[in-house]
Design a protein around this motif. Structure first.
Motif, PDB file in Angstrom:
ATOM      1  N   ALA A  59      -1.833  35.495  51.245  1.00 38.41           N
ATOM      2  CA  ALA A  59      -1.742  34.039  51.307  1.00 38.41           C
ATOM      3  C   ALA A  59      -2.471  33.573  52.350  1.00 38.41           C
ATOM      4  O   ALA A  59      -3.202  32.357  51.834  1.00 38.41           O
ATOM      5  CB  ALA A  59      -0.154  33.584  51.838  1.00 38.41           C
ATOM      6  N   GLU A  60      -3.074  34.023  53.430  1.00 39.88           N
ATOM      7  CA  GLU A  60      -3.886  33.615  54.472  1.00 39.88           C
ATOM      8  C   GLU A  60      -5.209  33.592  53.861  1.00 39.88           C
ATOM      9  O   GLU A  60      -6.088  32.745  54.200  1.00 39.88           O
ATOM     10  CB  GLU A  60      -3.771  34.574  55.512  1.00 39.88           C
ATOM     11  N   PHE A  61      -5.618  34.561  52.805  1.00 32.78           N
ATOM     12  CA  PHE A  61      -6.979  34.670  52.503  1.00 32.78           C
ATOM     13  C   PHE A  61      -7.294  34.357  50.983  1.00 32.78           C
ATOM     14  O   PHE A  61      -8.366  34.283  50.606  1.00 32.78           O
ATOM     15  CB  PHE A  61      -7.409  36.123  52.589  1.00 32.78           C
ATOM     16  N   SER A  62      -6.287  33.848  50.378  1.00 32.25           N
ATOM     17  CA  SER A  62      -6.267  33.485  49.056  1.00 32.25           C
ATOM     18  C   SER A  62      -7.365  32.412  48.881  1.00 32.25           C
ATOM     19  O   SER A  62      -8.166  32.215  47.698  1.00 32.25           O
ATOM     20  CB  SER A  62      -4.919  33.079  48.349  1.00 32.25           C
ATOM     21  N   LYS A  63      -7.075  31.100  49.615  1.00 32.94           N
ATOM     22  CA  LYS A  63      -8.119  30.035  49.369  1.00 32.94           C
ATOM     23  C   LYS A  63      -9.713  30.474  49.611  1.00 32.94           C
ATOM     24  O   LYS A  63     -10.435  30.126  48.628  1.00 32.94           O
ATOM     25  CB  LYS A  63      -7.809  28.874  50.279  1.00 32.94           C
ATOM     26  N   ARG A  64      -9.900  31.398  50.712  1.00 30.90           N
ATOM     27  CA  ARG A  64     -11.104  31.668  50.775  1.00 30.90           C
ATOM     28  C   ARG A  64     -11.556  32.673  49.602  1.00 30.90           C
ATOM     29  O   ARG A  64     -12.962  32.504  49.111  1.00 30.90           O
ATOM     30  CB  ARG A  64     -11.366  32.663  52.213  1.00 30.90           C
ATOM     31  N   ASP A  65     -10.796  33.550  49.346  1.00 33.85           N
ATOM     32  CA  ASP A  65     -11.179  34.215  48.170  1.00 33.85           C
ATOM     33  C   ASP A  65     -11.535  33.375  46.757  1.00 33.85           C
ATOM     34  O   ASP A  65     -12.655  33.700  46.128  1.00 33.85           O
ATOM     35  CB  ASP A  65      -9.946  35.322  47.638  1.00 33.85           C
ATOM     36  N   LYS A 111     -21.068  34.491  53.398  1.00 33.99           N
ATOM     37  CA  LYS A 111     -19.746  34.442  53.084  1.00 33.99           C
ATOM     38  C   LYS A 111     -19.059  35.421  52.825  1.00 33.99           C
ATOM     39  O   LYS A 111     -17.841  35.610  53.238  1.00 33.99           O
ATOM     40  CB  LYS A 111     -19.526  33.061  52.400  1.00 33.99           C
ATOM     41  N   GLN A 112     -19.500  36.241  51.926  1.00 29.71           N
ATOM     42  CA  GLN A 112     -18.539  37.419  51.549  1.00 29.71           C
ATOM     43  C   GLN A 112     -18.446  38.364  52.555  1.00 29.71           C
ATOM     44  O   GLN A 112     -17.262  38.856  52.479  1.00 29.71           O
ATOM     45  CB  GLN A 112     -19.430  38.060  50.337  1.00 29.71           C
ATOM     46  N   ARG A 113     -19.479  38.654  53.503  1.00 24.45           N
ATOM     47  CA  ARG A 113     -19.439  39.504  54.490  1.00 24.45           C
ATOM     48  C   ARG A 113     -18.505  39.126  55.576  1.00 24.45           C
ATOM     49  O   ARG A 113     -17.837  39.982  56.074  1.00 24.45           O
ATOM     50  CB  ARG A 113     -20.884  39.670  55.132  1.00 24.45           C
TER      51      ARG A 113
END
Length: 174
Positions: A59-65, A111-113
């Motif tokens: 949930a915490e990283f879904s937007k960034r993903d 950004k990916q790193r």
């Protein structure tokens, strides 16, 4: 005796430890010692706190993903457009677009790193919490059931008779 000590000290420490354990084990085998084993891998895969931590991280990283996936799609579309248009655009326009594409790619890679580093850090933080709770549960079981030693992972073979992973999972899933 000195030659025995010298030969033992020249052995690798794991071999020395194994020899010591093997020499001591038969002397204690009949004294009612209790040994148990816990699978950390199963704890991290099946325990409710581990599953909750995984959901929390997702949930915490879904937007960034999703943002990274969108950026990757834009990058691909821009590269495809440049390939398609390269025959009909001027040399200076092609060079400008290539620079723009290169800058987009550098931004994407950065950004990916950062995403991977942040994700790994958060995962490690959450897993440390689960492992701490797991250790407390193992100690609770070991004290209640009077185990002399509890091993985690690292065995070539573990008899299901001494595997207390289900008991640890039961405590963690409460």
């Amino acid at each position: 005796m000195k030659s025995l000590i010298k030969s033992l000290t020249s052995l690798p420490s794991a071999s020395l430890l194994a020899m010591c354990l093997l020499s001591v084990a038969p002397a204690h085998a009949d004294d009612g010692s209790k040994i148990a084993f816990v699978s950390s891998e199963r704890i991290l895969r099946e325990a409710a706190p581990a599953k909750a931590a995984q959901s929390k991280i997702e949930a915490e990283f879904s937007k960034r993903d999703k943002d990274l996936q969108d950026l990757a799609a834009r990058l691909k579309a821009t590269a495809d457009k440049l390939d398609k248009d390269s025959a009909v655009i001027s040399e200076s326009e092609r060079i400008r677009r290539q620079r723009e594409l290169s800058d987009m790619d550098k931004d994407f890679q950065r950004k990916q790193r950062e995403f991977r580093e942040d994700l790994n850090q958060r995962r490690n933080e959450e897993l440390a919490i689960v492992l701490e709770r797991s250790t407390k549960a193992i100690k609770q079981i070991a004290e209640a059931e009077k185990y002399d030693i509890v091993f985690q992972e690292g065995g070539v073979y573990v008899s299901p008779r001494i595997d207390i992973t289900d008991k640890v999972l039961k405590i963690l899933n409460k």
